[in-house]
Write a protein that holds these residues in place. Structure first.
Motif, PDB file in Angstrom:
ATOM      1  N   LYS A 272      -5.364   6.258  -2.061  1.00  0.00           N
ATOM      2  CA  LYS A 272      -4.198   6.109  -1.183  1.00  0.00           C
ATOM      3  C   LYS A 272      -3.889   4.647  -0.872  1.00  0.00           C
ATOM      4  N   VAL A 273      -4.676   3.747  -1.417  1.00  0.00           N
ATOM      5  CA  VAL A 273      -4.463   2.327  -1.127  1.00  0.00           C
ATOM      6  C   VAL A 273      -3.329   1.831  -2.013  1.00  0.00           C
ATOM      7  N   ASP A 274      -2.170   1.608  -1.415  1.00  0.00           N
ATOM      8  CA  ASP A 274      -0.976   1.315  -2.200  1.00  0.00           C
ATOM      9  C   ASP A 274      -0.437  -0.084  -1.927  1.00  0.00           C
ATOM     10  N   GLY A 275       0.460  -0.519  -2.809  1.00  0.00           N
ATOM     11  CA  GLY A 275       1.138  -1.796  -2.626  1.00  0.00           C
ATOM     12  C   GLY A 275       0.150  -2.948  -2.689  1.00  0.00           C
ATOM     13  N   VAL A 276       0.398  -3.966  -1.866  1.00  0.00           N
ATOM     14  CA  VAL A 276      -0.438  -5.166  -1.938  1.00  0.00           C
ATOM     15  C   VAL A 276      -1.728  -5.042  -1.125  1.00  0.00           C
ATOM     16  N   TYR A 277      -1.980  -3.861  -0.561  1.00  0.00           N
ATOM     17  CA  TYR A 277      -3.209  -3.694   0.226  1.00  0.00           C
ATOM     18  C   TYR A 277      -4.452  -3.676  -0.663  1.00  0.00           C
ATOM     19  N   ASN A 278      -5.558  -4.068  -0.080  1.00  0.00           N
ATOM     20  CA  ASN A 278      -6.876  -4.052  -0.715  1.00  0.00           C
ATOM     21  C   ASN A 278      -7.773  -3.071   0.036  1.00  0.00           C
ATOM     22  N   ALA A 279      -8.798  -2.588  -0.625  1.00  0.00           N
ATOM     23  CA  ALA A 279      -9.828  -1.821   0.082  1.00  0.00           C
ATOM     24  C   ALA A 279     -11.153  -1.998  -0.641  1.00  0.00           C
ATOM     25  N   ILE A 280     -12.215  -2.081   0.130  1.00  0.00           N
ATOM     26  CA  ILE A 280     -13.549  -2.199  -0.427  1.00  0.00           C
ATOM     27  C   ILE A 280     -14.381  -1.056   0.136  1.00  0.00           C
ATOM     28  N   GLN A 281     -14.934  -0.229  -0.748  1.00  0.00           N
ATOM     29  CA  GLN A 281     -15.790   0.859  -0.311  1.00  0.00           C
ATOM     30  C   GLN A 281     -17.226   0.564  -0.729  1.00  0.00           C
ATOM     31  N   ILE A 282     -18.130   0.734   0.234  1.00  0.00           N
ATOM     32  CA  ILE A 282     -19.541   0.421   0.049  1.00  0.00           C
ATOM     33  C   ILE A 282     -20.338   1.709   0.196  1.00  0.00           C
ATOM     34  N   GLN A 283     -21.360   1.894  -0.605  1.00  0.00           N
ATOM     35  CA  GLN A 283     -22.294   2.985  -0.363  1.00  0.00           C
ATOM     36  C   GLN A 283     -23.612   2.376   0.082  1.00  0.00           C
TER      37      GLN A 283
END
Lengths: 437, 437
Positions: free
Chosen positions: B282-293
């Motif tokens: 769902k991370v759209d456009g110029v957004y960033n996301a970092i997922q960590i486990q």
């Protein structure tokens, strides 16, 4: 690491040995790596405070470490750090104040104590030149507290929207996806261990209110008293509210919201409709998420497990490690709350937003006209109306009304008058729409 | 704050006065509050390094502060902190090494320099007892670097999945929602200023690779050389891949992935199919996301604006504030990288995952049998096949194949053999499915 060798070490006492306490003690005993840094002394478990030293424990622990006497801990010069996982206001608050006064660093997961007594405890810590850390008190291991104290402290936070109670979010997710009603979803959560036998603290929103007080105090640099936060729980929601909301393009979440306005702070905990394409609307089950609006950083969201032994232990270990790092390097004191932005809280009656109302009415001509008239009188304009579930036997129907942005006090007055109309049986739900997320 | 008063202050020089540099200088000049703490000295802008001191500037700045001579900065004893926003490898890397050697604290937003020279620069900083901070080098103001250095350092990180290039994510979002093909989406992004005139660095995945090298180095406590990271860009994706992926329940994102396995580290940047109910999808456009486990913290995701002047300034200011805090309190050095977990990188050929293949074939009997035989030969089992878009004139059709989990090297070999079949015209796309997110 042994006391008898006379080597330097950092002594850690733990208050409480429930599920979280056991998980934390186990991690501490097994993994020096988690809390030490190159060059720092090792850590050493000195005491664990329990009510009953004879009770069987979840964790394999030297019985000599157990004590039911807090003074044995606070008077022990070999204990440098106290980790509190008792929960509840007392005796935790008193213990932590004594600990700080005695020059012990304190790490706690106790949101109630931080929300109610944080101001005094922070001052006590500063006066005694020790650390008071509480990352695990909000969102368990989600590093939102350090972010607000650290890199975000340079930004200007204007809004916080958070799903910070896993129990209620689990219940709402069940109601939305399984069509369960509140009582059924609560029972299911209790069976799975996601809700307490007495669920009041969670379902009434009190737990979320403590956490929001902590977030808002840090974000806005102003002390927020949790008892002044407007709070509504989730127990009046019905399964069909979720169905209707979905038809309108919304999810329903228990939101904790704090926004800084020109002259005041708007702060509240209540169920809210969220446009279903928003990330917050996708936060399901026991997960938590905190969304921040910063002047420079923009919209920032942190998502993760907000409760449970392991995630809470993660938050506690991070704090202990930070205390160890600072002790090892003759660390600083970080000023946590400035008084600069102290503002009044805004009453809920001044809120402006859209509202969802589910109204049970007699299935006859003129009903909508009568209701519309009341809305018009209070200057509330209607965005959409859907008629639902006519019941032939009782001759009733349900109207679902979505208003345009209106004032809370006007909507509450209108709702009262609508309830007084002869054609209206009841107002099933009145839920705020959160559209500025 | 004035030099002439002789009062204590912290002198800050800025290298670079482009869009980010101008935003940062403006913030620094206007808001002491953002970078100082109670009891700390004020900050003071000492120099700004520019190529052309005569050029007209975006920010209202005293011309005497501009210089094109780095030695004037590094030799100035009144400059304590150097903030670098030049971008690119050189001369930035050389300047930062000289700055640290001269006992200046360094704050940088330069991912290329941190990824390629971080190890050396961190050692240089430790040797000279100064700070080297780079929060803004990954995800701008998203506080992922401080989280990995701080509270998450006590956990055990086993996986990182990240959308860390805003340009490509904007292009992919346009392709998915607007049905644009790559060239059209790129042009649109260029017009809007989201892509550079020469977009190579972004669309080939190089920028994401630098950032992933930084995240993995911190998360796994092991140095990762960016040039050893497997990397595929987005320029071979077609609009209809997004359509087909959606029909199968997936989004397509440029993912930066690092996972620790028993003996090695699996690390790669490439377009990937993501189940569309995942937050990352769902991370759209110029957004960033970092997922960590993390072992204890579980799944943790941080989402925000990953580029731009304001969010980058937020990250830089946070770092400067941290340097100021530590200077004010004779701060510590945090050990950032331990050597304990040094592991080999795993070659991409050993990857096991599912694959999406779009194959153009002659529209005749026996094609699927021939293709299936090749897959079977390489021990690849097929999850689903959809036949798409028969073209009556050219007598061709497209097959979309989703495999079960298979080995990368086998899939690549099979793809080569399939391409050699008389019935096959081309393989339009071969995209990995990321299912362990």
């Amino acid at each position: 690491m042994d006391k008898k060798t006379g080597n330097n070490y950092i002594g850690i006492a733990v208050l409480g040995l429930g599920v979280v306490g056991s998980g934390f003690v186990k991690a501490l005993l097994e993994e020096q790596r988690a809390v030490t840094v190159p060059g720092s002394p090792n850590v050493h478990l000195t005491h664990v405070l329990v009510r009953d030293v004879e009770k069987k424990r979840l964790v394999d622990i030297d019985k000599d470490l157990l004590t039911n006497d807090f003074s044995a801990i606070v008077d022990d010069s070999e204990t440098n750090v106290i980790v509190e996982v008792l929960g509840g206001e007392e005796p935790a608050a008193t213990f932590l104040e004594q600990a700080l006064s005695s020059g012990k660093h304190v790490v706690t997961a106790n949101k109630e104590v931080v929300a109610k007594h944080g101001r005094k405890l922070i001052e006590k810590a500063q006066a005694n030149n020790v650390e008071f850390r509480y990352e695990a008190s909000v969102g368990a291991g989600i590093p939102i507290i350090s972010a607000l104290q650290g890199s975000l402290a340079s930004d200007y936070i204007s809004g916080i929207w958070a799903i910070i109670n896993g129990t209620t979010n689990y219940i709402l997710t069940s109601m939305a996806s399984g069509g369960l009603d509140f009582d059924g979803a609560l029972s299911e959560a209790q069976v799975l261990g996601y809700a307490e036998p007495d669920p009041t603290n969670d379902v009434e929103g009190f737990d979320a209110r403590y956490k929001l007080a902590i977030l808002a105090s840090l974000g806005f640099g102003t002390y927020v008293d949790p008892s002044e936060i407007y709070c509504e729980g989730i127990n009046s929601l019905h399964a069909r509210d979720f169905k209707y909301a979905r038809e309108l393009g919304y999810a329903i979440k228990l939101l904790a919201i704090a926004r800084e306005e020109m002259e005041s702070i708007q702060i509240r905990v209540h169920p809210a409709l969220l446009r279903e394409d928003l990330l917050l609307a996708k936060v399901d089950g026991v997960y938590n998420a905190i969304q921040i609006q910063g002047e420079r950083v923009g919209r920032l969201l942190m998502y993760g497990r907000g409760a449970g032994s392991e995630p809470t232990t993660s938050g506690l270990l991070g704090d202990v490690a930070e205390v160890v790092r600072r002790m090892a390097s003759k660390g600083e004191k970080v000023a946590i709350v400035s008084e600069e932005r102290q503002k009044a809280l805004k009453p809920i009656s001044d809120l402006h937003t859209s509202y969802y109302l589910r109204i049970s009415v007699l299935d006859q001509a003129g009903v909508l006209a009568a209701i519309s008239q009341v809305f018009a009188k209070w200057d509330i304009s209607i965005g959409s109306v859907i008629q639902k579930e006519s019941d032939d036997i009782s001759q009733t129907a349900e109207l679902v009304v979505l208003t345009h942005v209106s004032k809370e006090s006007a909507v509450q007055q209108a709702a009262k008058e609508i309830l007084g109309l002869a054609e209206v049986e009841s107002i099933g739900s009145l839920i705020r729409v959160e559209s500025d997320v």
